[in-house]
Design a protein around this motif. Structure first.
Motif, PDB file in Angstrom:
ATOM      1  N   GLU A  80       0.818  -1.222   0.000  1.00 26.51           N
ATOM      2  CA  GLU A  80       0.000   0.000   0.000  1.00 26.51           C
ATOM      3  C   GLU A  80       0.846   1.263   0.000  1.00 26.51           C
ATOM      4  O   GLU A  80       0.452   2.289  -0.570  1.00 26.51           O
ATOM      5  N   HIS A  81       2.000   1.213   0.652  1.00 24.93           N
ATOM      6  CA  HIS A  81       2.837   2.404   0.763  1.00 24.93           C
ATOM      7  C   HIS A  81       3.961   2.435  -0.271  1.00 24.93           C
ATOM      8  O   HIS A  81       4.887   3.251  -0.166  1.00 24.93           O
ATOM      9  N   GLY A  82       3.865   1.566  -1.259  1.00 26.61           N
ATOM     10  CA  GLY A  82       4.792   1.612  -2.385  1.00 26.61           C
ATOM     11  C   GLY A  82       6.226   1.261  -2.040  1.00 26.61           C
ATOM     12  O   GLY A  82       7.157   1.742  -2.705  1.00 26.61           O
ATOM     13  N   CYS A  83       6.427   0.418  -1.048  1.00 26.94           N
ATOM     14  CA  CYS A  83       7.779   0.059  -0.616  1.00 26.94           C
ATOM     15  C   CYS A  83       8.337  -1.062  -1.488  1.00 26.94           C
ATOM     16  O   CYS A  83       7.690  -2.097  -1.667  1.00 26.94           O
ATOM     17  N   ARG A  84       9.527  -0.868  -1.997  1.00 29.08           N
ATOM     18  CA  ARG A  84      10.178  -1.876  -2.827  1.00 29.08           C
ATOM     19  C   ARG A  84      11.294  -2.593  -2.084  1.00 29.08           C
ATOM     20  O   ARG A  84      11.734  -3.668  -2.495  1.00 29.08           O
ATOM     21  N   THR A  85      11.779  -1.982  -0.997  1.00 31.80           N
ATOM     22  CA  THR A  85      12.824  -2.594  -0.181  1.00 31.80           C
ATOM     23  C   THR A  85      12.453  -2.441   1.289  1.00 31.80           C
ATOM     24  O   THR A  85      11.843  -1.446   1.691  1.00 31.80           O
ATOM     25  N   VAL A  86      12.825  -3.428   2.100  1.00 34.98           N
ATOM     26  CA  VAL A  86      12.575  -3.372   3.537  1.00 34.98           C
ATOM     27  C   VAL A  86      13.764  -3.991   4.257  1.00 34.98           C
ATOM     28  O   VAL A  86      14.309  -5.013   3.829  1.00 34.98           O
ATOM     29  N   VAL A  87      14.182  -3.372   5.338  1.00 37.59           N
ATOM     30  CA  VAL A  87      15.272  -3.897   6.149  1.00 37.59           C
ATOM     31  C   VAL A  87      14.676  -4.503   7.414  1.00 37.59           C
ATOM     32  O   VAL A  87      13.725  -3.968   7.982  1.00 37.59           O
ATOM     33  N   VAL A  88      15.225  -5.634   7.837  1.00 36.72           N
ATOM     34  CA  VAL A  88      14.684  -6.333   9.007  1.00 36.72           C
ATOM     35  C   VAL A  88      15.809  -6.653   9.985  1.00 36.72           C
ATOM     36  O   VAL A  88      16.928  -6.983   9.578  1.00 36.72           O
ATOM     37  N   PRO A  89      15.538  -6.586  11.288  1.00 36.63           N
ATOM     38  CA  PRO A  89      16.539  -6.945  12.302  1.00 36.63           C
ATOM     39  C   PRO A  89      16.838  -8.442  12.268  1.00 36.63           C
ATOM     40  O   PRO A  89      16.012  -9.252  11.803  1.00 36.63           O
ATOM     41  N   ALA A  90      17.965  -8.810  12.829  1.00 41.12           N
ATOM     42  CA  ALA A  90      18.413 -10.199  12.774  1.00 41.12           C
ATOM     43  C   ALA A  90      17.481 -11.144  13.528  1.00 41.12           C
ATOM     44  O   ALA A  90      17.295 -12.291  13.136  1.00 41.12           O
ATOM     45  N   GLY A  91      16.885 -10.664  14.630  1.00 45.83           N
ATOM     46  CA  GLY A  91      16.072 -11.541  15.465  1.00 45.83           C
ATOM     47  C   GLY A  91      14.591 -11.542  15.147  1.00 45.83           C
ATOM     48  O   GLY A  91      13.788 -12.081  15.917  1.00 45.83           O
ATOM     49  N   LEU A  92      14.197 -10.954  14.030  1.00 51.08           N
ATOM     50  CA  LEU A  92      12.780 -10.870  13.681  1.00 51.08           C
ATOM     51  C   LEU A  92      12.228 -12.229  13.272  1.00 51.08           C
ATOM     52  O   LEU A  92      12.924 -13.038  12.660  1.00 51.08           O
ATOM     53  N   ASP A  93      10.981 -12.484  13.604  1.00 54.83           N
ATOM     54  CA  ASP A  93      10.306 -13.722  13.207  1.00 54.83           C
ATOM     55  C   ASP A  93      10.257 -13.803  11.669  1.00 54.83           C
ATOM     56  O   ASP A  93       9.641 -12.936  11.032  1.00 54.83           O
TER      57      ASP A  93
END
Length: 218
Positions: free
Chosen positions: A74-87
């Motif tokens: 919905e927000h037009g995001c093409r890249t996302v960064v995630v923390p190491a411990g995320l599910d």
């Protein structure tokens, strides 16, 4: 009349219409300290988060990944960064349409600035203020991770939402050795100039999506 006498006279004049007694105030305090139930707390949290112009999405535990993917789309995001411990299940449904970067793949401010969004968990939510608190454990990542990308999608479980700030502080610092760096987020980053024109995204993400995870009976 001395300065002290003048101040006291103004105080007396300003309180002439106050009719409550100390006993009345004590009874009011007791009522205010009575914690509401979990349903009322979650409703208040969602209402206050939305009041800050953030988006609130309520899902069941098995619906987090789909809600995250939908929010990024919905927000037009093409890249996302995630923390190491995320599910991993939270980001897997989005991986087909969005490039997912690990925290290690965006080590500098410049590289983070090229990323559209960040996805994190959180430590505590405060209902009375509509605030989410990050203590930057492994599922939330380092502090700059949530300040540089333009969109922040934050997942919070219902059991992490407390009624007020004192309750949140007690949970965040259970003992003298429990201190951690904290980031308190109340809505998207916003400020205003001298003419009160609101500007978003100055000190952090201009878009905040809070995914509230609760059981069907919660």
């Amino acid at each position: 009349m001395s300065a002290r006498e003048e101040i006291l006279a103004r105080v007396r004049g300003a309180t002439t219409d106050v009719t409550t007694t100390p006993g009345d105030r004590a009874r009011v305090a007791v009522v205010e300290e009575t914690s509401p139930g979990i349903v009322e707390t979650l409703e208040l949290f969602a209402e206050n988060v939305a009041d800050y112009r953030a988006q609130v999405v309520r899902v069941a535990p098995d619906g987090v990944g789909g809600a995250v993917a939908q929010a990024l789309r919905e927000h037009g995001c093409r890249t996302v960064v995630v923390p190491a411990g995320l599910d991993p299940s939270w980001v897997h449904p989005a991986s087909g349409a969005v490039r997912v970067l690990s925290e290690a793949e965006a080590p500098t401010h410049r590289e983070l600035d090229a990323v559209d969004a960040v996805l994190t968990a959180c430590a505590v939510g405060v209902a009375t203020t509509g605030t989410i608190v990050l203590d930057h454990r492994s599922d939330q990542g380092r502090r700059e991770l949530t300040l540089v990308p333009d969109t922040h999608v934050c997942v919070i479980r219902a059991d992490q939402v407390v009624h007020d700030v004192p309750e949140s502080v007690a949970r965040l610092r259970p003992g003298p050795d429990g201190a951690r760096p904290l980031t308190w987020v109340s809505g998207p980053s916003a400020t205003s100039d001298i003419e009160l024109e609101r500007v978003e995204g100055v000190h952090g993400p201009r878009t905040l999506v809070v995914v509230l995870v609760q059981d069907a009976d919660g």
